[in-house]
Design a protein around this motif. Structure first.
Motif, mmCIF file in Angstrom:
data_model
loop_
_atom_site.group_PDB
_atom_site.id
_atom_site.type_symbol
_atom_site.label_atom_id
_atom_site.label_comp_id
_atom_site.label_asym_id
_atom_site.label_seq_id
_atom_site.Cartn_x
_atom_site.Cartn_y
_atom_site.Cartn_z
ATOM 1 N N PRO A 1 0.819 -1.225 0.000
ATOM 2 C CA PRO A 1 0.000 0.000 0.000
ATOM 3 C C PRO A 1 0.853 1.277 0.000
ATOM 4 N N ALA A 2 1.964 1.273 0.733
ATOM 5 C CA ALA A 2 2.831 2.466 0.773
ATOM 6 C C ALA A 2 3.446 2.732 -0.601
ATOM 7 N N ILE A 3 3.909 1.685 -1.285
ATOM 8 C CA ILE A 3 4.505 1.854 -2.612
ATOM 9 C C ILE A 3 3.457 2.351 -3.604
ATOM 10 N N LYS A 4 2.231 1.839 -3.510
ATOM 11 C CA LYS A 4 1.160 2.322 -4.384
ATOM 12 C C LYS A 4 0.911 3.804 -4.156
ATOM 13 N N GLN A 5 0.927 4.248 -2.895
ATOM 14 C CA GLN A 5 0.727 5.670 -2.585
ATOM 15 C C GLN A 5 1.877 6.518 -3.131
ATOM 16 N N ILE A 6 3.097 6.024 -2.977
ATOM 17 C CA ILE A 6 4.271 6.755 -3.481
ATOM 18 C C ILE A 6 4.173 6.906 -4.995
ATOM 19 N N LYS A 7 3.892 5.808 -5.697
ATOM 20 C CA LYS A 7 3.796 5.856 -7.158
ATOM 21 C C LYS A 7 2.670 6.788 -7.608
ATOM 22 N N GLN A 8 1.544 6.736 -6.892
ATOM 23 C CA GLN A 8 0.421 7.593 -7.247
ATOM 24 C C GLN A 8 0.785 9.067 -7.064
ATOM 25 N N ILE B 1 11.196 11.559 -13.198
ATOM 26 C CA ILE B 1 11.645 10.991 -11.934
ATOM 27 C C ILE B 1 10.742 9.799 -11.696
ATOM 28 N N THR B 2 11.325 8.601 -11.691
ATOM 29 C CA THR B 2 10.529 7.395 -11.532
ATOM 30 C C THR B 2 10.905 6.668 -10.252
ATOM 31 N N PHE B 3 9.929 5.950 -9.725
ATOM 32 C CA PHE B 3 10.100 5.180 -8.501
ATOM 33 C C PHE B 3 11.113 4.071 -8.717
ATOM 34 N N HIS B 4 12.028 3.890 -7.756
ATOM 35 C CA HIS B 4 12.987 2.782 -7.808
ATOM 36 C C HIS B 4 12.694 1.779 -6.694
ATOM 37 N N SER B 5 12.674 2.257 -5.431
ATOM 38 C CA SER B 5 12.430 1.334 -4.322
ATOM 39 C C SER B 5 12.025 2.109 -3.073
ATOM 40 N N PHE B 6 11.480 1.372 -2.103
ATOM 41 C CA PHE B 6 11.111 1.956 -0.817
ATOM 42 C C PHE B 6 11.510 0.988 0.283
ATOM 43 N N ASP B 7 12.326 1.467 1.216
ATOM 44 C CA ASP B 7 12.744 0.677 2.376
ATOM 45 C C ASP B 7 11.840 1.092 3.537
ATOM 46 N N GLU B 8 10.881 0.232 3.872
ATOM 47 C CA GLU B 8 9.904 0.569 4.912
ATOM 48 C C GLU B 8 10.549 0.721 6.276
ATOM 49 N N ALA B 9 11.642 0.012 6.539
ATOM 50 C CA ALA B 9 12.309 0.104 7.851
ATOM 51 C C ALA B 9 12.943 1.481 8.063
ATOM 52 N N SER B 10 13.628 1.998 7.042
ATOM 53 C CA SER B 10 14.306 3.298 7.186
ATOM 54 C C SER B 10 13.448 4.471 6.717
ATOM 55 N N GLY B 11 12.403 4.178 5.938
ATOM 56 C CA GLY B 11 11.565 5.247 5.394
ATOM 57 C C GLY B 11 12.172 5.919 4.181
ATOM 58 N N GLN B 12 13.180 5.290 3.564
ATOM 59 C CA GLN B 12 13.883 5.896 2.428
ATOM 60 C C GLN B 12 13.281 5.453 1.096
ATOM 61 N N GLY C 1 5.245 7.034 6.815
ATOM 62 C CA GLY C 1 6.412 6.164 6.803
ATOM 63 C C GLY C 1 7.553 6.664 5.937
ATOM 64 N N VAL C 2 7.278 7.573 5.013
ATOM 65 C CA VAL C 2 8.353 8.127 4.181
ATOM 66 C C VAL C 2 9.077 9.198 4.979
ATOM 67 N N LYS C 3 10.403 9.046 5.090
ATOM 68 C CA LYS C 3 11.212 10.002 5.842
ATOM 69 C C LYS C 3 12.234 10.726 4.963
ATOM 70 N N GLU C 4 12.624 10.086 3.847
ATOM 71 C CA GLU C 4 13.686 10.653 3.027
ATOM 72 C C GLU C 4 13.518 10.187 1.594
ATOM 73 N N VAL C 5 13.922 11.052 0.626
ATOM 74 C CA VAL C 5 13.932 10.679 -0.789
ATOM 75 C C VAL C 5 15.340 10.930 -1.318
ATOM 76 N N VAL C 6 15.913 9.912 -1.951
ATOM 77 C CA VAL C 6 17.256 10.042 -2.520
ATOM 78 C C VAL C 6 17.245 9.569 -3.967
ATOM 79 N N ALA C 7 18.182 10.091 -4.734
ATOM 80 C CA ALA C 7 18.319 9.687 -6.143
ATOM 81 C C ALA C 7 19.232 8.476 -6.229
ATOM 82 N N GLU C 8 18.829 7.488 -6.955
ATOM 83 C CA GLU C 8 19.597 6.266 -7.161
ATOM 84 C C GLU C 8 20.476 6.425 -8.385
ATOM 85 N N GLY C 9 21.728 6.001 -8.274
ATOM 86 C CA GLY C 9 22.623 5.952 -9.416
ATOM 87 C C GLY C 9 23.105 7.298 -9.925
#
Length: 197
Positions: free
Chosen positions: A120-127, A144-155, A188-196
């Motif tokens: 559900p969190a990933i669906k909300q992020i993508k939406q 800017i496209t979704f890559h991943s979400f770490d639920e433990a760290s909120g990243q 649950g989202v605490k931080e957004v970072v760019a991958e690669g």
């Protein structure tokens, strides 16, 4: 009389001075899809095979090709000026499409994005990214496209594509815009970072 559509292309500058957006009066890809190429070999892979991307790397000043719904963003090397190259690129693109040459040679499975395993969190992020971020970023020639979400760290990790990659203002957009939006909208989202990057 053959059934041809007149190809119209106009250019838009982007916040990244090395990137230029070439907008078409036709659809290149289904809405919401995009492909980013950082080298000619990327256009030869099974997942994103693009004869057009490979051909555009034939211009020695092209360092990146980004293709999405109705535009292509090209990123150039520092050694050339856009005003010296725009006419040649536009002429090439117009002829390419008038000859009905292929943009992609993709397997059908690549076109479908399987979201059935999203939490559900990933669906909300993508939406949130699709509704609030994608239109603004696409207007600047990028994605800017979704890559991943770490639920433990909120990243949340996102991929910067097109003119966003290497853009001087992308870090500010990422932190002050996208991170602020997602931390407010998605629990649950605490931080957004760019991958690669």
């Amino acid at each position: 009389m053959n059934n041809t559509t007149t190809i119209h292309i106009y250019t838009e500058s982007t916040p990244n001075p090395n990137s230029m957006k070439f907008v078409f009066n036709m659809e290149l890809l289904p809405e919401g899809m995009s492909f980013d190429y950082t080298q000619p070999a990327d256009g030869l892979t099974k997942e994103k095979n693009s004869p057009l991307a490979v051909a555009l790397f034939g211009f020695d000043f092209v360092s990146r090709v980004f293709i999405t719904n109705n535009f292509i963003t090209l990123t150039k090397t520092e050694s050339v000026a856009w005003e010296d190259e725009l006419f040649g690129i536009k002429t090439y693109l117009k002829k390419y499409f008038e000859e009905k040459r292929p943009v992609f040679s993709l397997p059908e499975a690549t076109i479908a994005d399987d979201q059935s395993s999203d939490t559900p969190a990933i669906k909300q992020i993508k939406q949130a990214l699709d509704e609030y971020v994608r239109p603004a970023v696409e207007s600047d020639g990028g994605a800017i496209t979704f890559h991943s979400f770490d639920e433990a760290s909120g990243q949340v990790k996102v991929l910067l594509q097109g003119s966003c990659s290497g853009c001087p203002s992308s870090t500010m957009t990422l932190k002050q815009g996208i991170e602020a939006l997602l931390t407010r909208m998605v629990p649950g989202v605490k931080e957004v970072v760019a991958e690669g990057v």
